[in-house]
Motif scaffolding. Structure first.
Motif, short mmCIF file in Angstrom:
data_model
loop_
_atom_site.label_atom_id
_atom_site.label_comp_id
_atom_site.label_asym_id
_atom_site.label_seq_id
_atom_site.Cartn_x
_atom_site.Cartn_y
_atom_site.Cartn_z
N PRO A 136 0.86 -1.22 0.00
CA PRO A 136 0.00 0.00 0.00
C PRO A 136 0.88 1.24 0.00
O PRO A 136 1.99 1.25 0.51
CB PRO A 136 -0.79 -0.12 1.30
CG PRO A 136 -0.02 -1.07 2.13
CD PRO A 136 0.70 -2.00 1.21
N ARG A 137 0.32 2.29 -0.59
CA ARG A 137 1.14 3.52 -0.73
C ARG A 137 0.78 4.47 0.40
O ARG A 137 -0.28 4.32 1.03
CB ARG A 137 0.84 4.18 -2.08
CG ARG A 137 -0.60 4.64 -2.21
CD ARG A 137 -0.65 6.02 -2.85
NE ARG A 137 -2.05 6.41 -3.06
CZ ARG A 137 -2.71 7.15 -2.19
NH1 ARG A 137 -2.14 7.52 -1.06
NH2 ARG A 137 -3.94 7.52 -2.42
N LYS A 138 1.68 5.45 0.65
CA LYS A 138 1.46 6.39 1.77
C LYS A 138 1.25 7.78 1.15
O LYS A 138 1.94 8.16 0.20
CB LYS A 138 2.73 6.39 2.65
CG LYS A 138 2.73 7.34 3.78
CD LYS A 138 3.72 6.86 4.87
CE LYS A 138 5.16 6.87 4.36
NZ LYS A 138 5.67 8.25 4.09
N HIS A 139 0.25 8.53 1.67
CA HIS A 139 -0.01 9.88 1.13
C HIS A 139 1.05 10.82 1.69
O HIS A 139 1.44 10.73 2.86
CB HIS A 139 -1.41 10.37 1.54
CG HIS A 139 -1.73 11.70 0.94
ND1 HIS A 139 -2.02 11.85 -0.41
CD2 HIS A 139 -1.72 12.96 1.46
CE1 HIS A 139 -2.21 13.13 -0.67
NE2 HIS A 139 -2.04 13.82 0.43
N VAL A 140 1.52 11.77 0.86
CA VAL A 140 2.61 12.66 1.28
C VAL A 140 2.22 14.09 0.90
O VAL A 140 1.47 14.31 -0.05
CB VAL A 140 3.91 12.26 0.51
CG1 VAL A 140 4.97 13.30 0.67
CG2 VAL A 140 4.37 10.88 0.99
N GLN A 141 2.71 15.05 1.65
CA GLN A 141 2.37 16.47 1.38
C GLN A 141 2.93 16.89 0.02
O GLN A 141 3.96 16.37 -0.41
CB GLN A 141 3.01 17.37 2.46
CG GLN A 141 2.27 17.26 3.79
CD GLN A 141 0.77 17.29 3.57
OE1 GLN A 141 0.28 18.08 2.77
NE2 GLN A 141 0.07 16.39 4.23
N PRO A 142 2.27 17.89 -0.65
CA PRO A 142 2.76 18.27 -1.99
C PRO A 142 4.19 18.77 -1.98
O PRO A 142 4.94 18.54 -2.93
CB PRO A 142 1.82 19.39 -2.42
CG PRO A 142 0.85 19.60 -1.34
CD PRO A 142 1.03 18.58 -0.30
N LEU A 143 4.65 19.43 -0.88
CA LEU A 143 5.99 20.02 -0.94
C LEU A 143 7.06 18.99 -0.59
O LEU A 143 8.24 19.25 -0.69
CB LEU A 143 6.10 21.21 0.03
CG LEU A 143 5.91 22.59 -0.66
CD1 LEU A 143 6.14 23.71 0.33
CD2 LEU A 143 6.89 22.74 -1.82
N ASP A 144 6.65 17.78 -0.16
CA ASP A 144 7.65 16.81 0.28
C ASP A 144 8.19 16.08 -0.96
O ASP A 144 7.84 14.94 -1.24
CB ASP A 144 6.96 15.82 1.25
CG ASP A 144 7.92 14.71 1.66
OD1 ASP A 144 9.09 14.78 1.23
OD2 ASP A 144 7.49 13.79 2.36
#
Lengths: 161, 510, 298, 186, 628
Positions: E534-542
């Motif tokens: 499963p994938r992990k959601h990450v902030q746009p600036l990361d």
């Protein structure tokens, strides 16, 4: 003009210059009082010692003095001139030569960070190389680098004992 | 049929133009009443004559019992009387504006007498059957024009009137010269007589006559090289004068042009052939008029002053009318008449409404039109409607005029057809600058200070005259077949020269 | 009928993936040999893909997942229409060339949309370069396609292959040699190999579009590249080398891929606008010359 | 300092099978910090050819599994190494080359070089030598592969479990509020 | 019944004027109700071309001018899809025009536009065609620039061009009228064809007069600048009408006149120059279409304003349609008509989503936008589907018509035309993706953090358009049947379809199988997606910034969005031969002003000057007479 004529030329044109020594046929050094540093440097710049190679300092803890060293270089004469002055160690402050050479701001900022010398006129006091430094300027003789390294980085050693 | 009372149409105005100076009874402003009375009399009387003409066909009035070939006679045919009525209506409207609104109180009396002379002169021009009589009243007509233009006595109007004076005097000199020449050759000055034996005279003299007669009225017709007086006189003249100029003076010269070309020279079948230099008069006129259309439209496009734009657009329309007439066919003539009708009505209206819209403003250029829609809502709507009627939006008379124009030049399918491109250019340019003006009405004007206190003093006379004109336009829009009968009758009458000559000369012999 | 299609669909897509990865493995060994070293086993790319799918991954937005999946499925859908040897997934639509050319763009659009949703500026720069290069190599390729369609009067690959049966002499390679050269150069651009790999330049823009792809997304990128190799080499074998039986078809594909790799390993990288200029001048003139020859002859 | 026992965090069952594939295709992040970076080109290219083991340089931390710390780390570069390490995806491993990451090496008494990398990020394998030669690096890689195969290379799990401890160490070095030598302990 | 509709429309338009500003959404509801009525009527009347209606205006001076209407299959098809799209845009504009300043005027003129739209397509004779053509010109002019100063500059070229073309058409009609005596289209078209035999010179004049209208209205090569200007300034929802529908009128009229003409010449090429068996004149037109599409594509690649980009893409698509139309093969013509419909659909979708973005952000420069997809998912989906079908990518409706255009061009052996179309369609993919990336993906600037999705009423047209694009893409046979009925009316050979399998001389496609292939592979991809961890959601600036923490060098999300000069180096390739046609028209305008100015100063010259000119001109006339 080889080195001897240069030394003669400087000796009789300027007063307040203590021991002029020639280190080898390409280098020679002069020591100047603190107050006369600006006009000597500007004179040297005019008589084609165009390039300011480096500004650095030496901490003489015993004589309570800090020696500020300016290294100039002249392409024409192919000579390197080392200009030295001695300033007091407690509140070390000297005139900034920012408006003689543009690069001087960077060197002075570096020397300020590592020796704590306050260059009057150069207000750019931001940290340059050290990261988040709170202690006394590290290149001062009374700074104990081993103790620093052990306290901050050496935690694993204590666990080992 | 012999009907002598039409001469009253001319005598009464001349008489009252002097009467105006004598104070009748105690009424101080008596000249106003006299002035309006004469105009109304003329209008009503011409309507009566029109009914008679409808019954008996052409009417001849003989003056001093000298029968036509010798004496002066007035011809009131269907075509000329209708023209007269239309011009009287426009004159009435401008008179109303002049009388009620005019602020230069003192010399109103003098102006009204001049106007009355103006009235007499143009009614005589239209009715006369005699060339010299035409010249005399043409002189009076141009002089009164000059006086009206110079009323406002500021830079532009004076300059314009002097220019007009010079040009019209040269024109009348040419006319006099032509009259002399005709009299020398044909011996008579009666129009019918000239028309009768115009064929016989030699080719060179025919060209001579045509050119000199044409030369005289060209300046009036605002054709390009001769319309140098327009820009100053229109810009300088007062508002009611503009209405007169645009409405009446151009149309009168058009009438003379038609009368001369179609009845005297019997234009379509004119035989101007001679051995060494064949003259294709149609091509000459076409190139001449198309040049003037293009130039007038261009100047109208680029000039900034509202009055100047409208002046040059009317000049361009008149050259288009001439362009249509030179085709010489019935449909060409009917398109010319349609365009004349639309100019007579909408052009004065344009001047009137544009004057009102730019009332408060200092300089009368395009920017003064800004935000017209909510400053002077009534007059802007008036302006838009009249602009649409003038430029020939579908189903308006001007549109049918253009329809006929295209038809005339399309039907022959010869190398004249390619003159249509000039017309298309002129229509595009015309649409462009009229819609630019209309568009300016909707634009919000930043510079305008929002002082609500400009009271919208709607002067009654402007309101009334605007209303009448709009109603005429609307009537023409809704019942187009009114002018259909009129046009067909007119074209029959114009195109058979024989019938015109018979009515005059036969009566003469009897 | 339905399961027949599913089975054919699976055959079509899985062969393309497996063989694509196989070609990549052999290709890597081939390039290593040129560089005088022994790259890993030929099944190295299989291992890489499985490792990638076993790693965790990050995504900035569901559009990124949707885009990458769409990219991969676009390429697989194109392979469905490709004649694999003489096996067709859809018997009644035997490899329509125009459909294949347009389906390829789905792959690009999907991948482009996914990576540009990742927010890292390197990826749109890479995609911009890829698209500009695409307009470059599409011209010679389209010209070659037009030439063949005119020659065979039908835009079905099936007919083009039929005309090339029989001996080696009636291969289109020999009938239209210049067109073949032009297409080979275009193939170089299509596969994104060395002279034209400005779009995934690891040094300049940190492997361009793939900068934010981690774990299974990179796995999708690998699979897409693999089936893309299979697809493009497959089209050109069908067009020019007369795709023979299953084995013949695969060997020809491998030959073409190794040909491009050999060119790739000796050339530095073009700037992408010079690449486009190059594409519009040299290969296009080759194929144009051939087309004019053909038109004159007809 | 044994905060973790490799036994407790050992991979079991299905992960073990995957480890076989992870071992065979290790992708190294091309991030040269200290003086050891010069050793890597020979290991990568034809002389020692690490590609034989399926290893290759990768441009971004997202795509890489192996982070190579090649030499001493000053405070500023430590900050970047930690940021890159966190951007990499599990399972990820760290190899430290040279003696500096172990005990500070010749910069043991410097005021800006860290003495032990293991305090800040979990190091799976350290290869001694003041810059080990490529043979030693290849030897190290093979050792790491063996570790991965039998599931012991679990630095990343350790980082997750003792995340607070690592964060505390990192803050103690990177985010100091008080001078160090003035005596009072922070 | 059509006249009842039009008359009723006029009354409604005046009625809507008097609705007060506060209830202005009521005005727009009346508006969309009226369009729904026209849509409903067009469907119920159906395609029987026997339906004839006349309304006698006036008959003067041997002209009997009357508006008469007839339902021709082509007219019916065009009315159907234009009214449908107008209806969708009107729903969209109910909400959008809540606080527009001059919307009372826009509504009125838009009403007239709708009326003349139906009138134009159902017109039976040339006079009605011209009347509605003129009305459209005027009303679209007033809708584009209702009182905004800036937009007059933008619209003046559009205005001048449309007047020139309408009056050239007028002269053409007159010449035809003189020949046939009536205005009816059928007779005139036959006469027009016969005209080429007996008087070629006038036939060419009439042909040119009609062709100019086509060139201007569908913005082909020399006149391709007005859409970009008019769109940039037009109110947003109207620009979807402007480029979806108004640009098609020129095309409709050309199909009426020139297709029968060229087909006739194709059969009996008596004395015409034939270029691979199609007349030279239609060959030139095809090439002009190709050149326009290439130029418009490269202009679109450079434009930084999203509405200008969409406008140039419209011009490019019109280029395809003209090329396909004038290749005169049955597939070419069918493809052209089908592409007109498809283009109208996906272009309205593009413009509506752009209007939605502008409604929320009031920003049209693409590099200032970004990341809208995260905040406005529905608009993003519409834009995405519209882009897929605009680039002609298979599952959606764009590819069917593009494929037919290719079949048409290839089967009638046009190698270089196909290449030009192919170049511009790949170019289309370039700038369409650029629009998708810089508006919807990439980094969302801080100032648009609180942007919400457009209100539901605006989303309805988007859902319907999406459904249309997908359904036509999968089952194109419904639309092709309609087109076949049009082809039979021009006795061109029909396209044979066997339930969703289209056969062409070169190859056949079955769009259902294409869709199945795509969904199958998508399912395969989804399965693979589930296999992976499963994938992990990450902030746009990361994102990967080479180790440097973005907060350190104060990187804001706006700076991080790469969209300005997206294809910078690619554009530099064309620096050497970059001619700006707008510059060309401006220079003409300046020249005209100059001449006018010269004459104007000439007018207000000194008095003495006037006399000299008077005499001089008089003498000149005599000399001119002498020369003649």
């Amino acid at each position: 003009m080889n080195q001897k004529e240069l030394i003669e030329y400087i000796k009789n044109n300027f007063k307040g210059i203590e021991n002029i020594k020639s280190i080898d046929e390409k280098q020679f050094s002069i020591t100047v009082q603190k107050e006369r540093i600006i006009n000597i440097l500007s004179f040297l710049k005019l008589s084609n010692f165009k390039e300011l190679a480096l500004i650095t300092a030496v901490d003489w803890i015993k004589e309570e003095k800090i020696e500020v060293v300016y290294i100039l270089f002249s392409y024409e004469y192919e000579q390197q001139l080392i200009v030295k002055t001695y300033i007091d160690r407690q509140e070390p402050s000297i005139e900034s030569i920012k408006n003689l050479w543009e690069i001087a701001t960077m060197y002075e900022r570096d020397v300020h960070e590592f020796f704590g010398i306050d260059f009057i006129g150069n207000d750019d006091k931001r940290p340059l190389i050290l990261h988040n430094w709170k202690d006394i300027p590290p290149l001062r003789k009374d700074f104990d680098s081993l103790k620093y390294s052990n306290t901050i980085f050496g935690k694993f050693k204590k666990d080992k004992e | 049929m012999n009907y002598n009372t039409t001469v009253l149409l001319i005598i009464i105005p001349i008489l009252s133009s002097f009467l105006v100076y004598m104070p009748v009874g105690l009424i101080k402003k008596s000249f106003k009443i006299i002035f309006l009375a004469t105009i109304l009399f003329n209008l009503l009387f011409s309507l009566k004559i029109f009914s008679v003409v409808l019954k008996y066909g052409n009417l001849i009035t003989i003056i001093g019992n000298y029968h036509p070939p010798f004496g002066i006679n007035l011809v009131s045919s269907f075509f000329s009387i209708l023209f007269l009525i239309a011009l009287y209506i426009v004159f009435l409207i401008s008179a109303i504006i002049f009388i009620f609104k005019n602020d230069t109180k003192n010399n109103q009396q003098k102006i009204s007498s001049v106007l009355l002379l103006y009235l007499a002169s143009f009614s005589e021009i239209i009715l006369t059957g005699d060339l010299f009589n035409l010249f005399v009243f043409f002189e009076i007509f141009s002089i009164s024009n000059i006086i009206i233009i110079s009323l406002k006595n500021e830079k532009f109007s004076l300059k314009g009137s002097i220019k007009y004076l010079l040009i019209s005097s040269i024109g009348s000199a040419l006319l006099l010269f032509a009259i002399g020449y005709i009299y020398a050759i044909l011996g008579t000055l009666n129009l019918a007589e000239i028309a009768l034996n115009f064929e016989k005279i030699s080719f060179f003299s025919k060209c001579f006559i045509i050119f000199f007669l044409m030369g005289s009225i060209l300046s009036e017709l605002e054709v390009f090289p001769f319309n140098l007086w327009i820009s100053d006189s229109y810009a300088g003249a007062k508002n009611f004068v503009n209405i007169l100029l645009s409405g009446i003076s151009c149309v009168v010269s058009l009438y003379i042009f038609i009368r001369m070309f179609f009845t005297i020279f019997n234009y379509p079948s004119i035989s101007l052939y001679s051995y060494n230099f064949p003259l294709d008069i149609k091509l000459l006129l076409l190139t001449f008029f198309s040049l003037s259309i293009i130039v007038n439209q261009l100047v109208a496009l680029t000039s900034k002053n509202i009055k100047r734009i409208l002046a040059f657009s009317s000049a361009a329309t008149i050259s288009t009318i001439l362009f249509a007439l030179t085709s010489g066919t019935k449909s060409g003539f009917s398109s010319a008449i349609l365009l004349i009708i639309s100019t007579i009505i909408s052009k004065p209206l344009l001047f009137l409404s544009s004057h009102q819209i730019t009332k408060g403003k200092m300089e009368k250029n395009l920017d003064s039109f800004k935000n017209g829609i909510n400053r002077k809502r009534y007059f802007s709507i008036l302006f838009i409607v009249s602009a649409i009627f003038f430029t020939g939006f579908p189903l308006t008379p001007a549109f049918f005029g253009k329809l006929m124009l295209f038809y005339t030049y399309a039907s022959k399918l010869n190398y004249y057809t390619y003159f249509i491109i000039v017309i298309i250019f002129s229509i595009t340019v015309e649409f462009f600058y009229y819609f630019r003006m209309i568009h300016k009405l909707f634009i919000k004007d930043e510079t305008e200070r929002e002082n609500k206190n400009i009271k919208n003093n709607l002067s009654i006379s402007y309101f009334v005259s605007g209303l009448t004109m709009i109603s005429i336009l609307i009537i023409f829009f809704i019942f187009p077949n009114i002018y259909e009968k009129v046009i067909t009758k007119m074209s029959e009458e114009i195109f058979n020269q024989k019938e015109y000559i018979q009515t005059i000369l036969k009566l003469g012999e009897k | 009928m339905m399961n027949n299609y599913i089975v054919r669909f699976l055959i079509g897509s899985l062969t393309s993936i497996i063989l694509g990865l196989l070609y990549m493995g052999i290709g890597r060994k081939f390039i290593a040999r040129i560089r005088r070293c022994y790259a890993g086993p030929f099944y190295q790319s299989f291992i890489d893909v499985i490792k990638l799918f076993s790693k965790h991954s990050i995504s900035h937005h569901w559009i990124m997942d949707f885009g990458i999946m769409m990219g991969f499925s676009g390429i697989i859908a194109t392979v469905i229409f490709l004649p694999i040897g003489n096996f067709y997934v859809f018997p009644d639509m035997k490899g329509n060339l125009i459909i294949i050319m347009y389906f390829m763009t789905i792959g690009y659009l999907g991948m482009a949309m996914g990576v540009s949703a990742s927010g890292n500026p390197n990826s749109p720069i890479g995609i911009g370069r890829a698209l500009a290069l695409m307009i470059g190599y599409e011209i010679p390729f389209a010209l070659a396609v037009i030439l063949l369609i005119f020659a065979n009067g039908s835009s079905l690959l099936y007919n083009i292959i039929q005309t090339q049966q029989g001996s080696i002499y009636n291969w289109n390679l020999l009938k239209y040699p210049f067109a073949f050269i032009g297409t080979i150069i275009a193939l170089q651009g299509m596969l994104g190999e060395q002279p034209f790999d400005a779009m995934i330049a690891p040094a300049e823009i940190a492997s361009g579009p793939m900068v934010e792809l981690s774990g299974k997304f990179l796995g999708f990128g690998f699979l897409q590249h693999a089936s893309q190799i299979f697809l493009e080499t497959g089209i050109i074998t069908a067009m020019f080398l007369g795709g023979g039986t299953i084995i013949g078809f695969f060997t020809k594909q491998l030959f073409l891929y190794l040909l491009t790799l050999s060119i790739a390993s000796v050339f530095p990288r073009f700037r992408f606008e010079d690449g486009v200029k190059f594409f519009w001048t040299i290969p296009t003139s080759f194929v144009l010359f051939q087309l004019i020859l053909f038109l004159i002859k007809r | 300092m044994e905060l973790y026992s490799t036994k407790k965090l050992k991979d079991e069952g299905f992960e073990q099978i995957l480890n076989f594939f992870r071992k065979k295709s290790l992708w190294m992040l091309h991030y040269c910090t200290g003086c050891g970076a010069v050793e890597l080109p020979p290991t990568m290219t034809s002389r020692w050819d690490m590609e034989r083991f399926g290893m290759g340089p990768m441009a971004t931390p997202r795509q890489a599994d192996l982070l190579l710390i090649t030499g001493y780390l000053s405070l500023k570069s430590l900050k970047r190494v930690i940021y890159t390490y966190e951007q990499m995806q599990n399972p990820k491993w760290v190899i430290a080359l040279g003696s500096c990451p172990i005990n500070g090496g010749i910069y043991y008494d410097s005021y800006s070089v860290i003495n032990r990398l293991a305090l800040y990020i979990p190091v799976d394998l350290s290869i001694e030598g003041c810059m080990p030669r490529p043979e030693a690096i290849i030897e190290g890689f093979i050792k790491l592969m063996k570790q991965i195969e039998n599931g012991e290379a679990v630095g990343y799990k350790k980082y997750q479990e003792n995340y607070k401890w690592y964060k505390q160490n990192q803050d103690s070095v990177l985010k100091r509020e008080f001078p160090v030598l003035s005596g009072e302990e922070k | 019944m059509i006249i009842g509709l039009l008359f009723y429309g006029i009354i409604l338009s005046f009625l809507a004027l008097f609705v007060r500003k506060k209830y202005n959404f009521l005005r727009w509801i009346i508006f969309s109700f009226y369009i729904f009525l026209t849509l409903f009527l067009t469907i119920t009347i159906g395609k029987d071309s026997t339906y004839f209606e006349t309304f006698n205006l006036i008959s003067i001076l041997n002209f009997d001018l009357s508006l008469n209407f007839r339902i021709t299959p082509l007219g019916w098809l065009f009315t159907l899809f234009t009214t449908l799209l107008l209806f969708l845009t009107s729903i969209f504009s109910i909400v959008k025009n809540k606080n527009e300043d001059a919307e009372r005027l826009i509504n009125f003129f838009w009403f007239i536009l709708i009326i003349s739209n139906t009138g134009l397509f159902l017109a039976d004779d040339l006079f009605t065609l011209f009347i509605f053509w003129e009305l459209i010109g005027i009303s679209s002019y007033f809708v584009i620039s209702p009182g905004w100063v800036s937009s007059f500059r933008a619209v003046n070229y559009y205005f001048i061009f449309s007047i020139i073309c309408s009056f050239f058409m007028f002269s053409g009609i007159m010449i035809l009228y003189e020949g046939t005596g009536t205005f009816s289209i059928q007779k005139n078209v036959l006469y027009f064809i016969s005209l080429f035999e007996n008087s070629p010179l006038n036939a060419i004049f009439v042909a040119i007069s009609l062709i100019i209208g086509f060139f201007v209205k569908s913005a082909l090569f020399p006149f391709h600048i007005w859409p970009a200007q008019a769109h940039a300034k037009a109110p947003d929802d109207f620009s979807s009408v402007l480029s979806g529908i108004i640009i098609k009128y020129g095309l409709y009229r050309t199909i009426l006149f020139f297709i029968p003409l060229f087909l006739f010449i194709k059969e009996y090429p008596v004395n015409h120059i034939m270029v691979n068996n199609i007349p030279l004149f239609s060959h030139i037109l095809a090439w002009s279409g190709a050149i326009t599409s290439i130029i418009a594509t490269f202009l679109a690649i450079e434009s930084n304003d999203m509405k200008k980009l969409a406008a140039y893409s419209t011009v490019a698509n019109m280029g395809y349609i003209t090329t396909a139309l004038f290749s005169l093969s049955s597939f070419g013509i069918a493809g052209a008509i089908f592409h007109t419909i498809n283009h109208a659909i996906f272009k309205t979708a593009i413009f509506l989503s752009i209007a939605a973005v502008k409604y929320r952000t009031h920003e049209t420069q693409m590099h200032k936008l970004g990341g809208m997809a995260y905040k406005m998912p529905v608009t993003f989906l519409t834009f995405l589907l519209a882009i897929i079908s605009a680039a002609g990518i298979p599952p959606l409706n764009g590819y069917v018509s593009k494929w037919m255009i290719y079949q048409g061009l290839l089967s009638s052996k046009f190698p270089f035309l196909t290449l030009a179309i192919f170049l511009s369609s790949t170019g289309a993919f370039m700038y369409l993706f650029r629009a998708l990336h810089s508006i919807f993906l990439g980094q969302l600037p801080e100032k648009f953090d609180n942007v919400k999705e457009v209100p539901f009423l605006m989303q309805i047209p988007m859902y319907i358009l999406m459904f249309l694009m997908v359904s036509i893409g999968i089952f194109p046979q419904f639309v092709i049947n309609l087109i076949n009925s049009v082809l039979t009316s021009y006795n061109i050979s029909n396209i044979n379809i066997k339930n969703s399998m289209i056969f062409s001389p070169l190859s056949g496609i079955d769009s259902v199988k294409v869709f199945l292939a795509f969904t199958g592979s998508f399912i395969l991809a989804f399965i693979l997606y589930l296999i992976g961890k499963p994938r992990k959601h990450v902030q746009p600036l990361d994102t990967y910034t080479a180790g440097q923490d973005p907060a350190d060098f104060n990187l804001t999300r706006e700076l991080y969005h790469f969209a300005y000069k997206f294809y910078g180096p690619f554009e530099h390739m064309f620096d050497s031969f970059r001619t700006d046609t707008k510059e060309f028209y401006d220079s003409i305008e300046r020249k005209i002003n100059e001449i006018g100015g010269y004459f104007r100063d000439f007018q207000s010259g000194s008095i003495r000057g006037t006399i000299y000119t008077f005499m001089l001109s008089f003498v000149l006339i005599i000399i001119y007479w002498w020369l003649l």
